[in-house]
Enzyme design. Structure first.
Site, PDB file in Angstrom:
ATOM      1  N   ASP A   1       0.828  -1.153   0.214  1.00  0.00           N
ATOM      2  CA  ASP A   1       0.035  -0.170  -0.071  1.00  0.00           C
ATOM      3  C   ASP A   1       0.834   1.214  -0.050  1.00  0.00           C
ATOM      4  OD1 ASP A   1      -2.282   1.542  -0.204  1.00  0.00           O
ATOM      5  OD2 ASP A   1      -3.380   0.389   1.878  1.00  0.00           O
TER       6      ASP A   1
ATOM      7  N   ASP B   1     -10.408   1.573  -3.319  1.00  0.00           N
ATOM      8  CA  ASP B   1     -11.107   1.182  -2.143  1.00  0.00           C
ATOM      9  C   ASP B   1     -12.529   1.146  -2.039  1.00  0.00           C
ATOM     10  OD1 ASP B   1      -8.738   0.883  -0.844  1.00  0.00           O
ATOM     11  OD2 ASP B   1      -8.429   2.929   0.166  1.00  0.00           O
TER      12      ASP B   1
END
Length: 702
Positions: free
Chosen positions: A447, A505
């Site tokens: 990430d 997301d």
């Protein structure tokens, strides 16, 4: 050596003019010109010379793949910089070139003795019909050269009168925007230190009104994960280009004598018949890579929206057993497993398993997951650091900052770890390598949850690439997912080192239909992570049926992000049907040709995948909103072999239309056999669906 080069591949021609001592010029990039005998294209060079006009240069401006202000180009120069404050427009002279006709590649060496610069251009046409272009500039002068821009360009013809690019934000990546290709410069820049949620991904020019299946189009992508720029430029003289490269901040690159800088690759695609053809070239090129994922893409459960930071062994073991029951093949433990990480305020940088949560380490969970027949993966964010961490307290100077007296504004309570600093790089490399040695990990979800606000990004990006490359070399079995606040690092630079991207997301299926549709212009389905979320989307509060959520994820790299222990037995059974369908279809979905229909009703979308041999296809009819008209009317199904007959029928479990049905469709009940040409040009009556629903169709060649 012939001064006019003609490269051909996959329905595309690239004609390069190398006459004289100037840099190469693209005479034609687009539709295949067929087999042309040597010398027969000489007239093309002559016919391409424009007429001079009053009060212009006495000779037409030669527009090269690196446009030169010194040659009279009035637009953005391909190379810009200065030496000791003196700005001079480079004027390159070609000193050598080599041509590899079998691989359709040209390499050109040029020099600017007065400017103290040397240039290497690499230009070619891939087997999939993509143009690839990059440039390397070397400082051959006595003092330092401050490089401010290296931006190669490709011309597009007058027919390209409309532009399409993409923008977006967190949870709404890759939203399309279209407008006329007018005179002047349409410039898109990303100064976020990563690709960015609002990155254009592809800058496309085409005929007015082009669609997925119609109109001539040309598109360009910058394969770089840091600051970058793309531009479309048209001059009053009628010349038009698409260009791109790394965005260099003032003072970021200072080339000492003998030092060189190489631009990112530009990848450019052409479509004679719309965006599907343009996208198909990117897909075929990526699938032909040596490092493209070869194994079936495993059904992946990620724990984030299931448990967030609330981790304990018993809870995760229950989730793992529920995941295995529905057919999951990979289990990924997300954020929260390392020291001090009870929320997003602390812990980044301290990459040790937290004994307060995991007194026996991660081994018990890994053993359970592997015992259930699943792979195990772990979330990491190696480029970031929390101020509330042992690492930041021990080494505050390792935080990336433009000024030693202040920190950049915080984002998600975190800062950036300066990987260009050798000590910081060595620490992170050791920590990740040790984790991979101590645990049988198959997968890292990598990430990157903040922008690089006020710091130069070039060296950070290069260090990140090197870190990924070295870890993959040490652990060849490892797969890496590129995640960056969702889909903020989606580009072909990072995908040289990773095996998929986390597309967004936002798992809301309606939003995902939009996001996946446009991300698919560059990437094939197997590289796009798409998960089935909870009945109520965590990021939007919108409720969707399980069939809509699963049918949306089906056409990508399918996964789950849902607390299955809270799902009912009926929901888990239904999900297992969709998992089984994905596992059965993935050989087709992850090798076939992606097609999208230009349906006139914006509320009804048509997309699908056709097998390489056109023997089978799967389509989705997606009701995005309520339609003005009802019933839905005919839908065309593109991409099938025109003269072959196909048996068309609903495909379970996506065969249950939810809508105001008062009478059934005859063909839906019994199936129908029609030629591919009829299905593409005439179509079939679509079921009328409630909004935010979908159905699946299967076409099998008879």
């Amino acid at each position: 050596m012939d001064d006019l080069l003609h490269f051909r591949a996959a329905g595309t021609s690239l004609v390069l003019d190398m006459s004289g001592t100037g840099l190469p010029r693209v005479v034609h990039w687009g539709a295949d010109l067929g087999t042309v005998a040597p010398g027969r294209l000489a007239g093309l060079r002559v016919s391409d010379v424009p007429q001079t006009v009053p009060n212009a240069l006495d000779e037409p401006v030669p527009l090269s793949v690196l446009p030169q202000q010194s040659a009279g180009w009035p637009g953005t120069p391909g190379l810009s910089g200065h030496r000791a404050g003196r700005t001079a427009a480079p004027a390159f002279t070609v000193r050598g070139r080599s041509v590899e006709n079998d691989s359709r590649r040209l390499t050109v060496e040029a020099v600017d003795p007065d400017g103290g610069l040397a240039l290497t251009l690499e230009l070619g046409l891939t087997g999939a019909g993509l143009v690839r272009l990059r440039a390397t500039v070397t400082n051959t002068g006595d003092g330092p050269y401050h490089l401010t821009g290296l931006t190669p360009a490709l011309p597009v013809p007058a027919q390209a009168t409309e532009l399409l690019d993409l923008t977006g934000r967190h949870l709404r990546e890759r939203a399309p925007q279209r407008h006329a290709f007018t005179l002047g410069t349409h410039l898109r820049e990303s100064r976020r230190g990563r690709t960015g949620s609002d990155a254009t991904l592809l800058l496309t020019a085409g005929e007015a009104g082009f669609g997925f299946r119609s109109g001539e189009v040309w598109g360009l992508h910058v394969a770089w994960s840091g600051n970058h720029r793309t531009l479309a430029e048209r001059t009053p003289a009628g010349q038009a280009v698409l260009a791109g490269g790394e965005l260099l901040l003032p003072g970021e690159l200072r080339l000492s004598p003998g030092a060189a800088y190489r631009s990112p690759w530009l990848h450019a695609s052409y479509g004679r018949h719309g965006l599907d053809e343009l996208a198909g070239r990117f897909h075929r090129e990526l699938r032909a890579r040596d490092g493209h994922p070869a194994s079936p893409r495993p059904v992946t459960l990620n724990t984030w929206e299931a448990v967030y930071f609330d981790q304990d062994l018993a809870t995760l073991e229950r989730l793992a057993r529920a995941a295995a029951e529905v057919g999951t093949e990979r289990f990924v433990l997300d954020d929260g497993w390392f020291r001090g990480r009870r929320d997003d305020h602390a812990g980044l940088g301290d990459w040790y398993v937290d004994p307060a949560v995991w007194p026996d380490g991660l081994r018990p969970l890994i053993d359970t997951v592997r015992g259930l027949g699943m792979q195990f993966g772990l979330w990491v964010e190696p480029e970031m650091i929390n101020l509330d961490s042992a690492l930041a307290r021990a080494h505050p100077d390792w935080i990336l900052a433009d000024s030693p007296s202040r920190l950049p504004p915080p984002s998600r309570h975190q800062q950036v770890l300066d990987l260009a600093r050798p000590e910081a790089y060595a620490y992170i490399r050791e920590r990740l390598d040790t984790l991979l040695q101590e645990h049988p990990l198959d997968y890292l979800k990598w990430d990157h949850n903040r922008d690089l606000v006020d710091a130069a990004a070039h060296h950070q990006t290069m260090a990140t690439y090197r870190l990924m490359d070295e870890l993959r070399a040490l652990h060849p079995q490892l797969e890496i997912e590129s995640c960056a606040s969702g889909g903020a690092r989606v580009d072909l630079g990072v995908l040289e080192r990773t095996d998929r991207v986390w597309t967004s997301d936002c798992i809301d299926a309606l939003e995902r239909q939009h996001i996946q549709r446009w991300t698919g212009l560059l990437l094939p389905p197997e590289l796009l992570g798409a998960h089935v979320g909870a009945p109520v989307a965590h990021t939007t509060g919108r409720r969707h049926t399980l069939d809509f959520r699963a049918g949306t994820a089906l056409f990508c790299h399918f996964g789950i992000e849902w607390d299955l222990t809270a799902a009912s037995p009926a929901e888990r059974a239904r999900l297992a049907e969709w998992v089984a369908l994905y596992r059965a279809l993935r050989p087709l979905l992850h090798s076939g040709t992606v097609v999208r229909g230009d349906h006139p009703d914006p509320a009804l979308w048509v997309h699908g995948v056709v097998a390489q041999d056109a023997g089978r296809a799967v389509f989705a009819l997606v009701q995005m909103a309520t339609s003005v008209q009802s019933p839905a009317g005919r839908v065309r199904l593109p991409g099938l072999e025109p003269d072959a007959d196909y048996r068309l029928s609903p495909l379970a479990p996506g065969d249950r239309p939810e809508g105001p049905v008062t009478s059934s469709l005859p063909w839906w009940e019994r199936g129908v056999t029609l030629p591919g040409r009829v299905l593409a040009e005439v179509g079939v009556q679509a079921p009328t669906l409630f909004p935010e629903r979908l159905v699946l169709l299967e076409a099998v060649r008879q």
